[in-house]
Motif scaffolding. Structure first.
Motif, mmCIF file in Angstrom:
data_model
loop_
_atom_site.group_PDB
_atom_site.id
_atom_site.type_symbol
_atom_site.label_atom_id
_atom_site.label_comp_id
_atom_site.label_asym_id
_atom_site.label_seq_id
_atom_site.Cartn_x
_atom_site.Cartn_y
_atom_site.Cartn_z
ATOM 1 N N ARG A 27 0.817 -1.207 0.000
ATOM 2 C CA ARG A 27 0.000 0.000 0.000
ATOM 3 C C ARG A 27 0.853 1.260 0.000
ATOM 4 N NH1 ARG A 27 -4.426 -0.310 -2.203
ATOM 5 N NH2 ARG A 27 -2.963 -1.520 -3.329
ATOM 6 N N ASN A 28 2.148 1.119 0.215
ATOM 7 C CA ASN A 28 3.039 2.268 0.186
ATOM 8 C C ASN A 28 3.231 2.712 -1.264
ATOM 9 O OD1 ASN A 28 5.031 4.162 0.456
ATOM 10 N ND2 ASN A 28 6.359 2.888 1.729
ATOM 11 N N VAL A 29 2.998 3.982 -1.528
ATOM 12 C CA VAL A 29 3.019 4.485 -2.897
ATOM 13 C C VAL A 29 4.424 4.391 -3.499
ATOM 14 C CG1 VAL A 29 2.486 6.468 -4.342
ATOM 15 C CG2 VAL A 29 1.122 6.022 -2.332
ATOM 16 N N ILE A 30 5.432 4.663 -2.719
ATOM 17 C CA ILE A 30 6.801 4.628 -3.239
ATOM 18 C C ILE A 30 7.202 3.203 -3.584
ATOM 19 C CG2 ILE A 30 9.211 5.091 -2.668
ATOM 20 C CD1 ILE A 30 8.231 7.480 -1.038
ATOM 21 N N VAL A 31 6.834 2.241 -2.757
ATOM 22 C CA VAL A 31 7.138 0.837 -3.053
ATOM 23 C C VAL A 31 6.397 0.385 -4.307
ATOM 24 C CG1 VAL A 31 6.945 -1.521 -2.188
ATOM 25 C CG2 VAL A 31 7.680 0.296 -0.658
ATOM 26 N N GLY A 79 5.929 13.549 -9.134
ATOM 27 C CA GLY A 79 5.177 14.778 -8.856
ATOM 28 C C GLY A 79 3.915 14.490 -8.059
ATOM 29 N N ILE A 80 3.203 13.442 -8.437
ATOM 30 C CA ILE A 80 1.988 13.062 -7.713
ATOM 31 C C ILE A 80 2.336 12.582 -6.303
ATOM 32 C CG2 ILE A 80 0.097 11.384 -7.635
ATOM 33 C CD1 ILE A 80 0.041 11.566 -10.711
ATOM 34 N N ILE A 81 3.379 11.773 -6.189
ATOM 35 C CA ILE A 81 3.776 11.254 -4.878
ATOM 36 C C ILE A 81 4.200 12.384 -3.949
ATOM 37 C CG2 ILE A 81 5.528 9.875 -3.697
ATOM 38 C CD1 ILE A 81 5.363 7.927 -6.061
ATOM 39 N N VAL A 82 4.959 13.345 -4.455
ATOM 40 C CA VAL A 82 5.397 14.470 -3.626
ATOM 41 C C VAL A 82 4.198 15.298 -3.181
ATOM 42 C CG1 VAL A 82 6.650 16.662 -3.703
ATOM 43 C CG2 VAL A 82 7.744 14.582 -4.503
ATOM 44 N N SER A 83 3.234 15.505 -4.080
ATOM 45 C CA SER A 83 2.050 16.284 -3.682
ATOM 46 C C SER A 83 1.223 15.549 -2.636
ATOM 47 C CB SER A 83 1.201 16.626 -4.905
ATOM 48 O OG SER A 83 0.619 15.473 -5.438
ATOM 49 N N PHE A 85 2.519 13.389 -0.338
ATOM 50 C CA PHE A 85 3.269 13.396 0.912
ATOM 51 C C PHE A 85 3.390 14.794 1.521
ATOM 52 C CE2 PHE A 85 4.863 9.153 -0.325
ATOM 53 C CZ PHE A 85 4.585 8.502 0.870
ATOM 54 N N ARG A 86 3.178 15.840 0.755
ATOM 55 C CA ARG A 86 3.161 17.181 1.338
ATOM 56 C C ARG A 86 1.919 17.396 2.184
ATOM 57 N NH1 ARG A 86 5.450 21.655 -2.885
ATOM 58 N NH2 ARG A 86 7.583 20.859 -2.909
ATOM 59 N N ARG A 87 0.825 16.797 1.765
ATOM 60 C CA ARG A 87 -0.417 16.940 2.530
ATOM 61 C C ARG A 87 -0.459 16.016 3.732
ATOM 62 N NH1 ARG A 87 -5.583 18.699 -0.329
ATOM 63 N NH2 ARG A 87 -4.774 20.172 -1.831
ATOM 64 N N ARG A 88 0.117 14.841 3.575
ATOM 65 C CA ARG A 88 0.050 13.840 4.643
ATOM 66 C C ARG A 88 1.295 12.981 4.584
ATOM 67 N NH1 ARG A 88 -5.085 9.914 5.313
ATOM 68 N NH2 ARG A 88 -4.230 8.678 6.992
ATOM 69 N N VAL A 89 2.060 12.943 5.682
ATOM 70 C CA VAL A 89 3.355 12.269 5.681
ATOM 71 C C VAL A 89 3.217 10.763 5.516
ATOM 72 C CG1 VAL A 89 5.437 11.848 7.034
ATOM 73 C CG2 VAL A 89 4.369 14.094 7.079
ATOM 74 N N GLY A 90 2.318 10.132 6.225
ATOM 75 C CA GLY A 90 2.180 8.678 6.169
ATOM 76 C C GLY A 90 1.139 8.230 5.165
#
Length: 101
Positions: A27-31, A79-83, A85-90
């Protein structure tokens, strides 16, 4: 001594399978993003293997285009992932509704 092409195709199938399982299970977006990249690299390995087995350069040309698409995917995806994680860290993949305005 040359390594048979079937070994490369088996490795590509294993890499692709690991990538699919990673996208479906994690469920982790980066993984998930890294698993998609792993699947693209497995496809590249398949293209290069078939190009070598058939003695044709067409597979290597396709690898170049897949790399271009992967680079564009990295730009948009990060770009999507950074946006997110800026709103919510986890943030997880279930939190995509946060991108709505």
């Amino acid at each position: 001594m040359s390594i048979p092409g079937s070994w490369f195709l088996t490795l590509a199938a294993v890499l692709f399978s690991v990538g699919v399982v990673g996208v479906l299970v994690r469920r982790n977006v980066i993984v998930m993003f890294m698993c998609v990249e792993m699947m693209l690299n497995a496809v590249n390995l398949t293209f290069v293997t078939f190009a070598r087995m058939l003695g044709d350069i067409g597979g290597q040309v396709l690898v170049f285009f897949v790399l271009v698409v992967a680079a564009a995917e990295v730009v948009v995806g990060l770009g999507i992932i950074v946006s997110i994680f800026r709103r919510r860290v986890g943030a997880t993949a279930d939190d995509l509704h946060l991108l709505r305005g």
